[in-house]
Design an enzyme around this catalytic site. Structure first.
Site, PDB file in Angstrom:
ATOM      1  N   HIS A  67       0.829  -1.205   0.000  1.00 49.75           N
ATOM      2  CA  HIS A  67       0.000   0.000   0.000  1.00 49.75           C
ATOM      3  C   HIS A  67       0.863   1.255   0.000  1.00 49.75           C
ATOM      4  O   HIS A  67       0.571   2.245  -0.694  1.00 49.75           O
ATOM      5  CB  HIS A  67      -0.919  -0.026   1.225  1.00 49.75           C
ATOM      6  CG  HIS A  67      -1.748   1.196   1.404  1.00 49.75           C
ATOM      7  ND1 HIS A  67      -1.434   2.184   2.323  1.00 49.75           N
ATOM      8  CD2 HIS A  67      -2.880   1.611   0.785  1.00 49.75           C
ATOM      9  CE1 HIS A  67      -2.335   3.132   2.266  1.00 49.75           C
ATOM     10  NE2 HIS A  67      -3.225   2.820   1.341  1.00 49.75           N
ATOM     11  N   GLU A  70       2.201   1.824  -3.437  1.00 57.69           N
ATOM     12  CA  GLU A  70       1.157   2.393  -4.303  1.00 57.69           C
ATOM     13  C   GLU A  70       1.095   3.907  -4.167  1.00 57.69           C
ATOM     14  O   GLU A  70       1.038   4.647  -5.154  1.00 57.69           O
ATOM     15  CB  GLU A  70      -0.197   1.768  -3.952  1.00 57.69           C
ATOM     16  CG  GLU A  70      -1.382   2.406  -4.647  1.00 57.69           C
ATOM     17  CD  GLU A  70      -2.594   2.586  -3.743  1.00 57.69           C
ATOM     18  OE1 GLU A  70      -3.169   3.700  -3.719  1.00 57.69           O
ATOM     19  OE2 GLU A  70      -2.961   1.616  -3.056  1.00 57.69           O
ATOM     20  N   HIS A  71       1.107   4.389  -2.925  1.00 56.35           N
ATOM     21  CA  HIS A  71       1.065   5.836  -2.681  1.00 56.35           C
ATOM     22  C   HIS A  71       2.258   6.535  -3.312  1.00 56.35           C
ATOM     23  O   HIS A  71       2.121   7.568  -3.970  1.00 56.35           O
ATOM     24  CB  HIS A  71       1.059   6.107  -1.172  1.00 56.35           C
ATOM     25  CG  HIS A  71      -0.305   6.128  -0.576  1.00 56.35           C
ATOM     26  ND1 HIS A  71      -0.790   7.189   0.149  1.00 56.35           N
ATOM     27  CD2 HIS A  71      -1.302   5.211  -0.581  1.00 56.35           C
ATOM     28  CE1 HIS A  71      -2.017   6.930   0.562  1.00 56.35           C
ATOM     29  NE2 HIS A  71      -2.343   5.729   0.136  1.00 56.35           N
ATOM     30  N   GLU A 142      -4.569   7.933   7.475  1.00 54.19           N
ATOM     31  CA  GLU A 142      -5.502   6.997   6.849  1.00 54.19           C
ATOM     32  C   GLU A 142      -5.745   5.793   7.754  1.00 54.19           C
ATOM     33  O   GLU A 142      -6.878   5.337   7.919  1.00 54.19           O
ATOM     34  CB  GLU A 142      -4.930   6.542   5.502  1.00 54.19           C
ATOM     35  CG  GLU A 142      -5.833   5.618   4.719  1.00 54.19           C
ATOM     36  CD  GLU A 142      -5.251   5.224   3.378  1.00 54.19           C
ATOM     37  OE1 GLU A 142      -5.659   4.173   2.838  1.00 54.19           O
ATOM     38  OE2 GLU A 142      -4.387   5.967   2.858  1.00 54.19           O
TER      39      GLU A 142
END
Length: 434
Positions: A67, A70-71, A142
Site C-alpha cells: 500500500h 502504491e502511494h 488513513e
C-alpha cells in the site's frame, strides 16, 4: 493478437503478451465515448515474506509495504502523476488489495498520452528518504481513520479470528508502528521483485481501436529495458487447520447498537483457472438461495428482529485464502449466530428442494451480470488474470448458464464445515456510572 470472441454478446477481447512479458487485454466497446485502463501487478498486502530478485534467502518486510508503494509511485521526480493525468483530462486512481495493486485512469480524450502516463509512472520508481518520511504521516492518518471505523474493525476482527497467522489478518495499510519501519530501500526491494512486466497485466476497454492501441503500448514498452526476472517466491502460511480458528471474540467501541459478523473459513481446495471462477459463482448462487432477500430465512430473521437492513453476506476468494461472511447490526448477536448455523447445518437437505428458486436466482444473477457488461470499469476490474485462467466477465455468463443445482449441493458439501465458524461482535461501550 489473439482474439477471444463472445458471439452471444457481440464482444471481442484482443490479447497479446509483449516481448517483455506484459499481458495486454484490449476490449473495444461500440458507442462508448470513455476509455478505461487498469494496470495491475500481482503484489498485495499478504506478499511480505519473499525471496528478492537475484537473491536466495527470504526477507520479511513491514506490514503495509504494498500500500505504501502504491502511494509513493504517484510522486515522481519533478511531477505528480495525479496532476499530470488531470492536465490531459483523465480521472486517475489506484488501490491495493491483499493480493494485487492496480493503477487506473478513465478519459474521453488524449488516450494515447494518458496510457503513456500510466505506463511511465508505474514503471519509473522514484523514492527518497525525505519523501518516504513525509508519506508516513499521510498514511498514518488513513490508518487512524480506519481504526475509528467500526465496520472496518468488525471485518478485521473476523480475519484475526479466522487467520491469526496468515498475513491477511493484518490491515492492508499496515499499522502506525509498521509503516514507521519502511524505508526507501524497502520500497525499491519490493518494487524490483514484483513490478516487472512478467508479473503484470494491462486491461484497456472502451472507445478504442485494438490495433492502434496495441501499437502505442508496444512502442512505449520497446523504449524501456527490464532486468532478468524470476517469478517471485512468496511464503504464506495456508493455515488449513481448524485449531487456528478463534471461535468467538467481543470488543467494545463507540457504537449505538451491537454489530456482529460470522465467518466460515474455507478449508477445501479451490480448483485452478476457469474452474476456480466456476467455484466462486456456485458459492455466490448458494448464498443467494439460502440468505438472499427473497429467501425464507431472510424474511423470518428480518421479521423477528434478528437482522435489519444492514445485513449482508460475502464470499471472498483470493490467492491462498477463501471464506464466507455474514454481518448485521443486531441487538441479538447470539440469535444471529444460531440462525446462520441452523441454515448451514440443514443446507444439504434444503438445497435439493429449491429447484424453482434456483432457476429464478440464475435468471436474476445473469440479469445483473448483463447490466455490469455495460460498465467498462466493471469489465476491466473483474479480470483476475492467472487466478481464474485469464477469463473475463463474459466467461461468467456461460458458467452461470451451465451451472446446476446439483453443482451447488456438491460445493456445499465441500465448503460447509460448522467447526470452521467464527463470530466477532462489537458491543456498545458501557456508560460510566455516576
Amino acid at each position: 493478437m489473439h482474439k477471444r470472441e463472445y458471439q452471444q454478446f457481440q464482444e471481442t477481447c484482443y490479447t497479446q503478451t509483449l516481448a517483455n512479458g506484459l499481458r495486454v487485454n484490449l476490449l473495444p466497446k461500440q458507442g462508448f465515448h470513455k476509455t478505461y485502463a487498469i494496470f495491475t501487478t500481482h503484489f498485495g498486502a499478504i506478499d511480505r515474506t519473499f525471496i528478492p530478485q537475484g537473491q536466495s534467502s527470504y526477507v520479511t518486510q513491514p506490514a503495509g509495504i504494498a500500500h505504501f508503494l502504491e502511494h509513493k509511485l504517484f510522486d515522481q521526480k519533478g511531477y505528480d502523476a495525479f496532476e499530470l493525468f488531470g492536465r490531459y483530462g483523465a480521472d486517475s486512481n489506484a488501490f491495493t488489495s491483499f493480493t494485487k495493486t492496480s493503477y487506473l485512469f478513465s478519459a474521453t480524450q488524449n488516450i494515447r498520452k494518458n496510457l503513456e502516463i500510466l505506463l511511465d509512472f508505474v514503471q519509473e520508481p522514484y523514492f527518497t528518504e525525505a519523501s518516504v518520511e513525509k508519506e508516513k504521516g499521510i498514511i498514518g492518518q488513513e490508518i487512524q481513520m480506519y481504526d475509528d471505523d467500526p465496520d472496518w474493525q468488525l471485518y478485521m476482527g473476523l480475519l484475526n479470528n479466522l487467520y491469526p497467522k496468515h498475513p491477511v489478518h493484518v490491515d492492508i495499510a499496515g499499522t502506525i508502528d509498521t509503516i514507521q519501519q519502511i524505508q526507501a530501500q524497502d520500497l525499491y526491494l519490493a518494487y524490483r521483485t514484483f513490478y516487472h512486466p512478467q508479473n503484470m497485466d494491462l486491461f484497456v476497454v472502451g472507445n478504442l481501436n485494438p490495433e492502434e492501441t496495441l501499437s502505442w503500448i508496444e512502442e512505449n514498452q520497446a523504449q524501456k529495458s527490464f532486468s532478468e526476472f524470476k517469478q517471485p517466491q512468496v511464503k504464506i502460511a495456508t493455515e488449513a487447520s481448524l485449531q487456528e480458528i478463534t471461535a468467538h471474540k467481543e470488543i467494545r467501541l463507540a457504537v449505538n447498537r451491537p454489530k456482529a459478523i460470522i465467518g466460515l473459513k474455507g478449508l477445501d481446495t479451490i480448483p485452478d483457472g476457469r474452474a476456480g471462477l466456476a467455484y466462486q459463482i456456485k458459492v455466490n448462487l448458494l448464498l443467494y438461495l439460502l440468505f438472499g432477500e427473497s429467501s425464507e430465512w431472510y424474511l423470518q430473521a428480518y421479521n423477528k428482529g434478528i437482522i435489519d437492513d444492514t445485513f449482508s453476506y460475502e464470499f471472498d476468494l483470493s490467492r491462498s485464502f477463501h471464506y464466507v461472511s455474514w454481518s448485521s447490526d443486531t441487538n441479538r448477536p447470539q440469535d444471529f449466530k444460531q440462525a446462520i448455523q441452523t441454515v448451514l447445518k440443514h443446507a444439504r437437505v434444503t438445497l435439493p428442494t429449491l429447484e424453482r428458486e434456483f432457476t429464478l436466482a440464475k435468471r436474476e444473477m445473469l440479469g445483473r451480470l448483463l447490466q455490469r457488461m455495460d460498465a467498462i470499469e466493471a469489465i476491466a476490474n473483474s479480470y483476475e488474470g492467472d487466478l481464474f485462467g485469464q477469463t473475463t466477465i463474459f466467461d461468467q455468463a456461460e458458467i452461470y448458464e451451465n451451472v446446476t443445482l446439483t453443482d451447488l449441493c456438491q460445493v456445499a458439501e465441500k465448503l460447509i464445515d460448522l467447526r470452521a465458524l467464527s463470530t466477532f461482535v462489537i458491543q456498545p461501550k458501557e456508560e460510566a456510572k455516576s
